[in-house]
Design a protein around this motif. Structure first.
Motif, PDB file in Angstrom:
ATOM      1  N   ARG A 176      70.687 -11.788  54.383  1.00 14.82           N
ATOM      2  CA  ARG A 176      72.101 -12.146  54.477  1.00 14.82           C
ATOM      3  C   ARG A 176      72.774 -12.291  53.114  1.00 14.82           C
ATOM      4  O   ARG A 176      73.906 -12.740  53.039  1.00 14.82           O
ATOM      5  CB  ARG A 176      72.251 -13.459  55.257  1.00 14.82           C
ATOM      6  CG  ARG A 176      71.776 -13.367  56.700  1.00 14.82           C
ATOM      7  CD  ARG A 176      72.643 -12.427  57.504  1.00 14.82           C
ATOM      8  NE  ARG A 176      72.200 -12.313  58.887  1.00 14.82           N
ATOM      9  CZ  ARG A 176      72.800 -11.551  59.798  1.00 14.82           C
ATOM     10  NH1 ARG A 176      73.860 -10.848  59.450  1.00 14.82           N
ATOM     11  NH2 ARG A 176      72.337 -11.486  61.029  1.00 14.82           N
ATOM     12  N   TRP A 220      60.055  -3.269  62.100  1.00 15.65           N
ATOM     13  CA  TRP A 220      61.287  -4.052  62.031  1.00 15.65           C
ATOM     14  C   TRP A 220      60.953  -5.538  61.906  1.00 15.65           C
ATOM     15  O   TRP A 220      61.517  -6.257  61.076  1.00 15.65           O
ATOM     16  CB  TRP A 220      62.121  -3.781  63.282  1.00 15.65           C
ATOM     17  CG  TRP A 220      63.528  -4.313  63.230  1.00 15.65           C
ATOM     18  CD1 TRP A 220      64.041  -5.224  62.357  1.00 15.65           C
ATOM     19  CD2 TRP A 220      64.598  -3.953  64.096  1.00 15.65           C
ATOM     20  NE1 TRP A 220      65.366  -5.455  62.624  1.00 15.65           N
ATOM     21  CE2 TRP A 220      65.728  -4.693  63.682  1.00 15.65           C
ATOM     22  CE3 TRP A 220      64.707  -3.091  65.187  1.00 15.65           C
ATOM     23  CZ2 TRP A 220      66.956  -4.578  64.322  1.00 15.65           C
ATOM     24  CZ3 TRP A 220      65.939  -2.991  65.821  1.00 15.65           C
ATOM     25  CH2 TRP A 220      67.047  -3.707  65.396  1.00 15.65           C
ATOM     26  N   ARG A 221      60.020  -6.010  62.714  1.00 14.26           N
ATOM     27  CA  ARG A 221      59.665  -7.437  62.669  1.00 14.26           C
ATOM     28  C   ARG A 221      59.019  -7.802  61.334  1.00 14.26           C
ATOM     29  O   ARG A 221      59.276  -8.879  60.778  1.00 14.26           O
ATOM     30  CB  ARG A 221      58.728  -7.759  63.828  1.00 14.26           C
ATOM     31  CG  ARG A 221      59.407  -7.736  65.192  1.00 14.26           C
ATOM     32  CD  ARG A 221      58.425  -7.930  66.323  1.00 14.26           C
ATOM     33  NE  ARG A 221      59.112  -7.951  67.621  1.00 14.26           N
ATOM     34  CZ  ARG A 221      58.490  -8.006  68.793  1.00 14.26           C
ATOM     35  NH1 ARG A 221      57.163  -8.048  68.831  1.00 14.26           N
ATOM     36  NH2 ARG A 221      59.185  -8.024  69.913  1.00 14.26           N
ATOM     37  N   THR A 233      61.850  -7.819  58.675  1.00 14.83           N
ATOM     38  CA  THR A 233      62.748  -8.958  58.886  1.00 14.83           C
ATOM     39  C   THR A 233      62.094 -10.263  58.443  1.00 14.83           C
ATOM     40  O   THR A 233      62.728 -11.105  57.793  1.00 14.83           O
ATOM     41  CB  THR A 233      63.151  -9.045  60.364  1.00 14.83           C
ATOM     42  OG1 THR A 233      63.796  -7.827  60.752  1.00 14.83           O
ATOM     43  CG2 THR A 233      64.110 -10.198  60.594  1.00 14.83           C
ATOM     44  N   ALA A 261      67.372  -3.064  60.354  1.00 14.37           N
ATOM     45  CA  ALA A 261      67.671  -4.465  60.062  1.00 14.37           C
ATOM     46  C   ALA A 261      69.067  -4.612  59.478  1.00 14.37           C
ATOM     47  O   ALA A 261      69.771  -5.596  59.743  1.00 14.37           O
ATOM     48  CB  ALA A 261      66.629  -5.028  59.096  1.00 14.37           C
ATOM     49  N   ARG A 269      59.335  -1.203  66.386  1.00 22.43           N
ATOM     50  CA  ARG A 269      59.460  -2.633  66.664  1.00 22.43           C
ATOM     51  C   ARG A 269      58.603  -3.455  65.705  1.00 22.43           C
ATOM     52  O   ARG A 269      59.051  -4.470  65.152  1.00 22.43           O
ATOM     53  CB  ARG A 269      59.051  -2.915  68.115  1.00 22.43           C
ATOM     54  CG  ARG A 269      59.427  -4.320  68.608  1.00 22.43           C
ATOM     55  CD  ARG A 269      58.934  -4.529  70.033  1.00 22.43           C
ATOM     56  NE  ARG A 269      59.452  -3.530  70.955  1.00 22.43           N
ATOM     57  CZ  ARG A 269      60.635  -3.613  71.557  1.00 22.43           C
ATOM     58  NH1 ARG A 269      61.419  -4.650  71.310  1.00 22.43           N
ATOM     59  NH2 ARG A 269      61.036  -2.668  72.398  1.00 22.43           N
ATOM     60  N   ARG A 302      72.474  -5.070  61.755  1.00 23.15           N
ATOM     61  CA  ARG A 302      72.850  -6.361  62.339  1.00 23.15           C
ATOM     62  C   ARG A 302      72.860  -6.336  63.868  1.00 23.15           C
ATOM     63  O   ARG A 302      73.424  -7.210  64.513  1.00 23.15           O
ATOM     64  CB  ARG A 302      74.215  -6.822  61.817  1.00 23.15           C
ATOM     65  CG  ARG A 302      74.243  -7.130  60.331  1.00 23.15           C
ATOM     66  CD  ARG A 302      75.602  -7.629  59.888  1.00 23.15           C
ATOM     67  NE  ARG A 302      75.589  -7.932  58.459  1.00 23.15           N
ATOM     68  CZ  ARG A 302      76.674  -8.285  57.776  1.00 23.15           C
ATOM     69  NH1 ARG A 302      77.841  -8.392  58.387  1.00 23.15           N
ATOM     70  NH2 ARG A 302      76.597  -8.545  56.494  1.00 23.15           N
ATOM     71  N   LEU A 303      72.258  -5.333  64.430  1.00 20.22           N
ATOM     72  CA  LEU A 303      72.104  -5.301  65.874  1.00 20.22           C
ATOM     73  C   LEU A 303      70.791  -5.991  66.247  1.00 20.22           C
ATOM     74  O   LEU A 303      69.900  -6.145  65.422  1.00 20.22           O
ATOM     75  CB  LEU A 303      72.095  -3.854  66.371  1.00 20.22           C
ATOM     76  CG  LEU A 303      73.367  -3.046  66.120  1.00 20.22           C
ATOM     77  CD1 LEU A 303      73.135  -1.584  66.494  1.00 20.22           C
ATOM     78  CD2 LEU A 303      74.540  -3.614  66.893  1.00 20.22           C
ATOM     79  N   SER A 304      70.694  -6.385  67.501  1.00 16.34           N
ATOM     80  CA  SER A 304      69.458  -7.021  67.935  1.00 16.34           C
ATOM     81  C   SER A 304      68.386  -5.966  68.148  1.00 16.34           C
ATOM     82  O   SER A 304      68.668  -4.778  68.335  1.00 16.34           O
ATOM     83  CB  SER A 304      69.694  -7.797  69.231  1.00 16.34           C
ATOM     84  OG  SER A 304      69.919  -6.902  70.306  1.00 16.34           O
ATOM     85  N   GLU A 305      67.147  -6.416  68.127  1.00 20.02           N
ATOM     86  CA  GLU A 305      66.018  -5.516  68.315  1.00 20.02           C
ATOM     87  C   GLU A 305      66.121  -4.784  69.649  1.00 20.02           C
ATOM     88  O   GLU A 305      65.916  -3.572  69.732  1.00 20.02           O
ATOM     89  CB  GLU A 305      64.732  -6.326  68.236  1.00 20.02           C
ATOM     90  CG  GLU A 305      63.466  -5.530  68.347  1.00 20.02           C
ATOM     91  CD  GLU A 305      62.241  -6.428  68.252  1.00 20.02           C
ATOM     92  OE1 GLU A 305      61.446  -6.419  69.207  1.00 20.02           O
ATOM     93  OE2 GLU A 305      62.095  -7.149  67.246  1.00 20.02           O
ATOM     94  N   ASP A 306      66.436  -5.523  70.713  1.00 26.13           N
ATOM     95  CA  ASP A 306      66.512  -4.907  72.037  1.00 26.13           C
ATOM     96  C   ASP A 306      67.689  -3.938  72.141  1.00 26.13           C
ATOM     97  O   ASP A 306      67.604  -2.922  72.826  1.00 26.13           O
ATOM     98  CB  ASP A 306      66.635  -5.984  73.112  1.00 26.13           C
ATOM     99  CG  ASP A 306      65.347  -6.794  73.250  1.00 26.13           C
ATOM    100  OD1 ASP A 306      64.278  -6.262  72.877  1.00 26.13           O
ATOM    101  OD2 ASP A 306      65.416  -7.947  73.709  1.00 26.13           O
ATOM    102  N   GLU A 307      68.808  -4.257  71.458  1.00 24.83           N
ATOM    103  CA  GLU A 307      69.972  -3.373  71.502  1.00 24.83           C
ATOM    104  C   GLU A 307      69.629  -1.979  71.015  1.00 24.83           C
ATOM    105  O   GLU A 307      70.098  -0.979  71.560  1.00 24.83           O
ATOM    106  CB  GLU A 307      71.099  -3.946  70.619  1.00 24.83           C
ATOM    107  CG  GLU A 307      72.137  -4.762  71.344  1.00 24.83           C
ATOM    108  CD  GLU A 307      73.251  -5.169  70.404  1.00 24.83           C
ATOM    109  OE1 GLU A 307      74.381  -4.685  70.586  1.00 24.83           O
ATOM    110  OE2 GLU A 307      72.989  -5.979  69.489  1.00 24.83           O
TER     111      GLU A 307
END
Length: 273
Positions: free
Chosen positions: A129, A117-118, A121, A81, A114, A84-89
């Motif tokens: 942030r 991470w969710r 987040t 997390a 996955r 700052r990359l996307s989950e799919d990246e």
């Protein structure tokens, strides 16, 4: 990358790929998750007020796992997390997914990563942030003056603090301000003096922290922590900052015996220096 170097505080915040920024964001996320777990356990121990008492909100990770597995998955998810990359990246990168599964002995599969991470987040929300200790440290050093040596030493001090859970006791700006102040006390050991004068007045004005209740107690606690740990060669933080690229600041011995809180507060109040 974290082991390789620092980005100098030439701008208020580091670049998006600053490894130190990622490191401190990951630490902040982990602290937030541990704090949620602590609050959850406290609520479970409270006696019920009445029959209609609301159930305690569970922490942001699955309770079906053992404690070690929970911490491992949560630490991994907090680091992802913080990237700052996307989950799919990240999770579509076969090499990274394979590496995560290998180093966790099969615990961190793609689906578990996955899910964790969710959960993390969602639990962090807006806190994902928020500025970190590192963000504030860069700001304060730009205001009070810095050299390559003092910047390395201040980073060393805040890493010791975060590893030892100072983030659960002090606000990030307090830790950063205390580290900025302590980095000034090692000039007698060969560190070049930052050029800014009246740095104490500048620090107190821009930090917006309570001198007597926050800054002085934190600075004294950090000085004592450094005194207790600076000679331990097996600590990763000490090995990292013993490298020449960090000006070998881990080799700097504590300059003075840590003063009491009141004495350090008087020292910081002396705005003539």
């Amino acid at each position: 990358q974290v082991h390789a170097g620092l980005q100098l505080p030439l701008s208020p915040a580091g670049s998006p790929d600053d490894p130190q920024d990622l490191l401190f964001r990951a630490f902040a996320h982990i602290d937030a998750c541990l704090a949620a777990e602590h609050r959850h356990l406290q609520r479970l121990q409270e006696p019920p007020v009445g029959a209609a008492s609301a159930p305690s909100t569970p922490p942001p990770w699955p309770r079906r796992l053992r404690v070690g597995e929970q911490l491992q998955l949560t630490g991994m998810a907090c680091t992802l997390a913080a990237s700052r990359l996307s989950e799919d990246e990240v999770l579509d990168d076969e090499e990274l997914v394979g590496w995560l599964e290998t180093v966790t002995d099969g615990l961190c599969t793609r689906e578990k990563a996955r899910q964790s991470w969710r959960e993390v987040t969602a639990a962090l929300g807006y806190r994902a942030r928020q500025p970190t200790v590192y963000t504030f440290l860069r700001r304060f050093l730009r205001w009070t003056g810095w050299t390559h040596e003092s910047f390395s030493f201040a980073n060393y001090i805040v890493e010791l603090a975060i590893v030892h859970c100072f983030g659960l006791e002090f606000r990030p700006q307090v830790i950063a301000a205390a580290a900025a102040a302590l980095s000034r006390q090692y000039l007698s050991q060969g560190a070049q003096k930052p050029p800014t004068t009246t740095w104490k007045k500048r620090l107190l004005r821009c930090a917006h922290v309570d001198l007597h209740r926050e800054l002085a107690p934190c600075a004294v606690a950090l000085a004592r922590l450094h005194g207790a740990l600076h000679r331990q060669p097996n600590m990763f933080v000490n090995r990292k900052y013993a490298l020449a690229r960090f000006h070998s600041v881990a080799g700097l011995a504590p300059a003075l015996a840590p003063p009491d809180v009141a004495a350090y507060a008087r020292y910081l109040q002396d705005a003539s220096t």
